[in-house]
Write a protein that holds these residues in place. Sequence first.
Motif, short mmCIF file in Angstrom:
data_model
loop_
_atom_site.label_atom_id
_atom_site.label_comp_id
_atom_site.label_asym_id
_atom_site.label_seq_id
_atom_site.Cartn_x
_atom_site.Cartn_y
_atom_site.Cartn_z
N HIS A 161 -3.40 -2.40 -7.43
CA HIS A 161 -4.17 -1.77 -6.35
C HIS A 161 -4.78 -0.45 -6.81
O HIS A 161 -5.93 -0.14 -6.50
N ILE A 162 -4.00 0.33 -7.57
CA ILE A 162 -4.51 1.61 -8.09
C ILE A 162 -5.66 1.35 -9.05
O ILE A 162 -6.69 2.05 -9.03
N GLN A 163 -5.53 0.34 -9.89
CA GLN A 163 -6.60 -0.02 -10.82
C GLN A 163 -7.90 -0.34 -10.09
O GLN A 163 -8.99 0.05 -10.54
N GLU A 164 -7.78 -1.05 -8.99
CA GLU A 164 -8.97 -1.52 -8.28
C GLU A 164 -9.78 -0.41 -7.64
O GLU A 164 -10.90 -0.65 -7.19
N LYS A 165 -9.23 0.79 -7.61
CA LYS A 165 -10.01 1.93 -7.13
C LYS A 165 -11.07 2.35 -8.14
O LYS A 165 -12.00 3.09 -7.80
N ASN A 166 -10.90 1.92 -9.38
CA ASN A 166 -11.84 2.24 -10.47
C ASN A 166 -12.00 3.76 -10.65
O ASN A 166 -13.09 4.23 -10.99
N LYS A 167 -10.92 4.49 -10.48
CA LYS A 167 -10.95 5.94 -10.65
C LYS A 167 -10.28 6.38 -11.95
O LYS A 167 -10.45 7.52 -12.38
N TYR A 168 -9.49 5.48 -12.56
CA TYR A 168 -8.68 5.87 -13.71
C TYR A 168 -8.84 4.88 -14.86
O TYR A 168 -9.16 3.71 -14.65
N GLU A 197 0.64 6.22 -7.07
CA GLU A 197 -0.54 7.00 -7.43
C GLU A 197 -0.23 8.49 -7.42
O GLU A 197 -0.70 9.24 -8.29
N ASP A 237 -5.58 10.76 -14.27
CA ASP A 237 -7.00 11.06 -14.08
C ASP A 237 -7.62 11.69 -15.33
O ASP A 237 -8.84 11.74 -15.47
N LEU A 269 0.83 -1.21 0.00
CA LEU A 269 0.00 0.00 0.00
C LEU A 269 0.86 1.25 0.00
O LEU A 269 0.50 2.27 -0.59
#
Length: 438
Positions: A100-107, A63, A73, A56
């Motif tokens: 992990h960044i992908q799994e935020k579904n923000k980008y 990120e 973004d 993390l």
Amino acid sequence: DFSKIPTTDKVNYLRTSDFTKLVPGGSFSKGNWSISATSGSTGEPFYFPRTSHQDLYYALTAELYLLTNFNIDKKKTLYINCFALGVWIGGIFTYQAIKHIQEKNKYNLTLINPGINKEEILKVLNKLGRHYDQVIIGGYPPFIKDFIDFSNEQKFDWTSISAKFIFSAEGFSEEFRDYIAKNANLKDIYKDTLNHYGTVDIGTKAYETPISILIRHLALKNKVFFKNMFENDERLPTLTQFIPEQFYFEVENNILICTSESGIPLIRYDLKDVGGVKKFSEVFAIAEKAGIDLNEEIKKAGIADTVWELPFVYIFERADFSISLYGANIYPETIKSLLINSFFRKSFSGRFSMQIIYSKKQNPRFVVHIELKKNNLGSILLKAKLEKAIFEKLKNENAEYLNNFKVLGKKIFPSVVFWPYESKKYFSRSGKHKWVVK
């Protein structure tokens, strides 16, 4: 009181007992670990357990710079993970962080993991690159340089994509960065590249930012700034910024000490890296004394929106006896053991120095300077036999070297240079012998 705690390192801490007893609770088998390994000074790997907290930490760091440098973004992004995949930390650690960044579904962030396979990477660029606003390529500096040369030989059109690069495992010069920019059609020297500062034991601790790259450029132009910024050292270090709540850096006798949460707790851990630490405000004051308005330079470089008020840590080189070739650490013990072999003992004194030499095109070459015995002239046949012996021993004892050889072939083959007995350049006997030339 904290400053009075003795420093720890691999010798006095990690290798003094069963490392599985050093984890919290003293029970390795009960934890949930990711494990990375590296070849030690004798070629024996050391296994570093890593917790999800460290994953993390790296995900947060990644990120931050993916937003600041690369605007993920706003841009459809393809990340090509070209770090070595396997038990070493680079490839898998990067995969886990980006995942992990992908799994935020923000980008709009796509990840592919070809590792150090140039043909596969080129296929990815040809098939997928044009579908994205930008393509970020992460890998070891010499390998990325090799891949760019290879792609240009294969007539790949770098203008067909918007390429960016993320490096790790070793430092490099600004000439190297310029070479990458020129040959991969980069537009912004400050935002299109960055280098990590990381180690297997702790992970990714810090990274280059646009302002740190700017400071390196300014230091090269202003001798006073260079001298005061880097404590009178003539070498240009890797300059990075770090999050002090995650990684606490100290300096003792010009050696970096770090404390952080790790699978094995590392308290005042001696990184064996020569370097220093500077507060954010301190850097601005040093620049001002050298006649540099850093705020104005930031505006001129167009990076005002990327500046984080974080402290700086700079790194010259590892203080231990090793060189890094395409991310694989090579230690003198490998060659020492060969030179005491009865076949070679009759020709060589046992002294040598290892070095990485870069060509004008920034290609690294692994060179071993060997001291001949008195009145021994050496021969082409002897040179060839020693080169092959070093190569075979590294393949057998160093997993990282072997993995690189499978992909890179002769590019990592050692080059032996013979020197007369007590030659002044490397073997003068005027002081402590240097097994590694930096």
